[in-house]
Motif scaffolding. Structure first.
Motif, PDB file in Angstrom:
ATOM      1  N   TYR A  97      -0.315   5.803   2.715  1.00 37.51           N
ATOM      2  CA  TYR A  97      -0.764   4.664   3.508  1.00 37.51           C
ATOM      3  C   TYR A  97      -1.168   5.068   4.925  1.00 37.51           C
ATOM      4  O   TYR A  97      -2.083   4.518   5.492  1.00 37.51           O
ATOM      5  N   SER A 143       0.827  -1.213   0.000  1.00 39.25           N
ATOM      6  CA  SER A 143       0.000   0.000   0.000  1.00 39.25           C
ATOM      7  C   SER A 143       0.857   1.257   0.000  1.00 39.25           C
ATOM      8  O   SER A 143       0.554   2.234  -0.691  1.00 39.25           O
ATOM      9  N   GLU A 194      -5.574   0.842  -3.187  1.00 36.07           N
ATOM     10  CA  GLU A 194      -5.733  -0.559  -2.818  1.00 36.07           C
ATOM     11  C   GLU A 194      -5.984  -1.447  -4.036  1.00 36.07           C
ATOM     12  O   GLU A 194      -5.488  -2.570  -4.101  1.00 36.07           O
TER      13      GLU A 194
END
Length: 147
Positions: free
Chosen positions: A88, A65, A102
């Motif tokens: 993130y 991420s 994502e």
């Protein structure tokens, strides 16, 4: 802003160095074609790792991420990933950008091996398709310039 092509070059960490563990790195390079040309690729800059963890890929998790956030922020010219809400550990997060991040993890970065290269144009085309598939018309400026 005029379109600038660049290549994202991921190098997985874990190599024991004299100074200890080498973290994963994402370099931004001038695009070069072919293996011999890429050996001498000009590094334009290195994307900064988040303070609360490192980069990763080849799986879906926090490191992936973080890598997705910095690549997308750079490719879309959004600036600092945390400030734009795609980082993130960002707060507050932008819900659309977080879902973009994502899905980029799932579709792209989770499939990578230890070392990889990805052209900016590929990231932009993937992101534009992502927005259009969801019927989102409020596109980042870098995507509005694509045909």
């Amino acid at each position: 802003m005029a379109y600038e092509d660049r290549t994202y070059h991921g190098i997985q960490g874990g190599v024991a160095e004299e100074d200890g563990w080498q973290p994963a790195r994402i370099l931004v390079e001038k695009p070069e074609f072919g293996p011999t040309e890429r050996e001498k690729a000009e590094v334009l800059r290195e994307l900064a790792e988040p303070e609360d963890g490192g980069f990763g890929w080849g799986y879906n998790g926090g490191g992936t991420s973080a890598a997705a956030g910095v690549i997308l922020a750079d490719a879309l010219d959004l600036g600092d990933p945390d400030e734009c809400g795609i980082g993130y550990a960002a707060y507050p997060e932008d819900k659309v950008l977080v879902q973009l991040r994502e899905d980029f993890c799932d579709d792209v970065l989770s499939q990578f091996c230890d070392e990889w290269r990805l052209r900016r144009g590929v990231v932009l085309r993937w992101a534009r398709a992502w927005y259009l598939q969801r019927g989102i018309t409020d596109l980042p400026a870098a995507l509005q310039q694509l045909p």
